[in-house]
Design an enzyme around this catalytic site. Structure first.
Site, mmCIF file in Angstrom:
data_model
loop_
_atom_site.group_PDB
_atom_site.id
_atom_site.type_symbol
_atom_site.label_atom_id
_atom_site.label_comp_id
_atom_site.label_asym_id
_atom_site.label_seq_id
_atom_site.Cartn_x
_atom_site.Cartn_y
_atom_site.Cartn_z
ATOM 1 N N GLU A 199 -20.503 16.397 73.372
ATOM 2 C CA GLU A 199 -21.008 15.319 72.516
ATOM 3 C C GLU A 199 -22.430 14.920 72.905
ATOM 4 O OE1 GLU A 199 -18.136 12.214 73.357
ATOM 5 O OE2 GLU A 199 -19.464 11.279 74.839
ATOM 6 N N HIS A 228 -9.560 9.814 86.028
ATOM 7 C CA HIS A 228 -10.453 10.814 85.423
ATOM 8 C C HIS A 228 -10.695 10.519 83.951
ATOM 9 C CE1 HIS A 228 -7.037 12.514 83.374
ATOM 10 N NE2 HIS A 228 -7.616 13.674 83.086
ATOM 11 N N GLY A 243 -6.565 7.805 80.093
ATOM 12 C CA GLY A 243 -5.139 8.092 80.177
ATOM 13 C C GLY A 243 -4.462 7.905 78.828
#
Length: 458
Positions: A226, A391, A394
């Site tokens: 992106e 990370h 979720g």
């Protein structure tokens, strides 16, 4: 006394067990009729003691082969009590993920663990699970998409550049990226394809050609490239950049088909050699002092380097297309295992399955969703989290549920409100399938500090 009076108890008494008892009794029904019980038992005892000597015997060979079949191994026992582990954002974590982490903390090789606020159910170790083991690596503790990572490059372009060049930038994404099964007709060369592991490790020999074909491409699912903007607020940043808004290219993908093949192959080996109870079977490990363990470690590191090479080529292609050199590059990976030392100086294998390394001063990128901001962070090095952070945001629902419950109209409305142009994605990646990234970040303030915010646009 004829052998017809021999029974299973007689065979048990001389050491027979399991299927071998049935094989012996069946044999006696067709051979050695008229022999005394003592004679027959003595003969069977010889076969039991030295079955390899009877493998070619015209009558006793089937019994010898049955005796030579290894007895099924008993599953390794889990520890009766799980070790304690820290959880961040427990109120937003599904029970199934907590249960998976509880089981992982009962493995005999486990030494420490932590669960990140973006955690959800996975195979073996939950996504968002961090597990430290001793001299053991768990293929499903690493994950299928080995070395999956985030990579970002920043450009010194005016804040208005993106809005004034939306169509051009969209075209550059379409022309210079490939997803899923699509690949480039002429992949760019990279030194990673010439690594000796492709020659020395049997499983990798058959993966080299496909790995080259997929160089510079991305997987499907939640993988993306992106254009967006980054609002840098930290004046003391690692790149010496002034606070302000920068054009940014962000990519997320991993080791493609090669990583999945490595994970499947070595998980099978681990499960064959490390039998665990049914609820823990996907947590089977490889000892690092075995040939299979050493092979997996080398293959895992190769897959991680391959994933990095793919990102490098993505960013190189788009930098050339836009005609600009990036000011800065940030990259971090997850779905990996690291050798790290704990406070006592022990070397442990730290698995971060969907968790970002967050050692003191370590930079990372934690994305939100296609409409929510991402966060460039600097790790605080908290030992209780095993130097880790989430990370991403979720998932709140599975891919199947997202496709069932989320409408395309709702997604389009969210995209318009966020000022995002979506070139391609499925409903399983809709913003509503993810947790609120700002809440996730609030749960882990003691793990990382925010350096900048990243906003998706194209």
């Amino acid at each position: 006394m004829e052998n017809q009076k021999l029974n299973g108890n007689d065979l048990l008494a001389i050491g027979f067990e399991g299927k071998a008892i049935g094989a012996a009794l069946q044999l006696l029904q067709t051979a050695y009729k008229g022999k005394t019980k003592e004679h027959t038992l003595a003969l069977l005892k010889k076969v039991l003691d030295t079955p390899e000597q009877y493998r070619e015997h015209p009558v006793l060979a089937p019994l010898a082969e049955e005796l030579l079949v290894p007895a099924p191994a008993e599953p390794l026992a889990l520890k009766p009590d799980q070790q304690a582990y820290a959880i961040w954002g427990a109120e937003g974590i599904e029970v199934r993920a907590l249960n998976q982490m509880d089981i992982a903390m009962r493995l005999p090789v486990t030494r420490a663990g932590a669960l990140m606020p973006d955690a959800h159910q996975g195979y073996g170790l939950p996504i968002g699970g961090v597990l430290a083991t001793e001299n053991a690596v768990i293929p499903y503790g690493v994950g299928v998409d080995i070395g999956c990572r985030m990579a970002m490059t920043l450009y010194d372009m005016p804040a208005t550049f993106l809005e004034q060049n939306r169509e051009r930038l969209k075209g550059l994404l379409v022309d210079n990226t490939r997803f899923g099964r699509a690949t480039f007709q002429k992949p760019k060369e990279h030194a990673v394809i010439d690594r000796p592991e492709f020659r020395d490790i049997p499983i990798l020999k058959g993966l080299k050609d496909r790995a080259f074909e997929q160089l510079g491409s991305s997987g499907g699912g939640n993988h993306f490239v992106e254009w967006g903007t980054v609002e840098l607020a930290d004046a003391q940043n690692e790149w010496g950049l002034a606070p302000g808004t920068y054009l940014a290219l962000l990519s997320h993908s991993g080791s493609r088909g090669m990583g999945a093949a490595i994970a499947g192959h070595y998980t099978k080996l681990a499960m064959e050699g490390c039998m665990l109870p049914q609820e823990a079977r996907h947590l089977a490990w490889l000892d690092l002092d075995t040939e299979a363990g050493q092979e997996y470690w080398l293959a895992m590191n190769l897959a991680g380097d391959y994933a990095s090479a793919c990102h490098q080529q993505i960013h190189e292609r788009l930098a050339a297309a836009i005609g600009q050199q990036p000011l800065a590059r940030i990259e971090n990976h997850h779905n990996f295992a690291w050798k790290e030392k704990d406070a006592q100086g022990r070397e442990l294998i730290v698995h971060r399955k969907g968790a970002t390394p967050a050692g003191k001063g370590v930079l990372g990128i934690i994305p939100g969703s296609m409409t929510a901001p991402g966060f460039i962070v600097r790790g605080k090095g908290l030992s209780a989290s095993l130097n880790s952070a989430s990370h991403g945001a979720g998932r709140t629902m599975s891919r199947t549920k997202a496709k069932e419950l989320i409408s395309p109209e709702a997604v389009q409305q969210q995209l318009q409100q966020a000022g995002v142009d979506l070139i391609g994605s499925g409903l399983d990646e809709a913003p509503g399938a993810y947790k609120d990234i700002r809440k996730v970040m609030a749960f882990q303030q003691e793990l990382v500090e925010v350096v900048a915010l990243s906003y998706p646009r194209l």
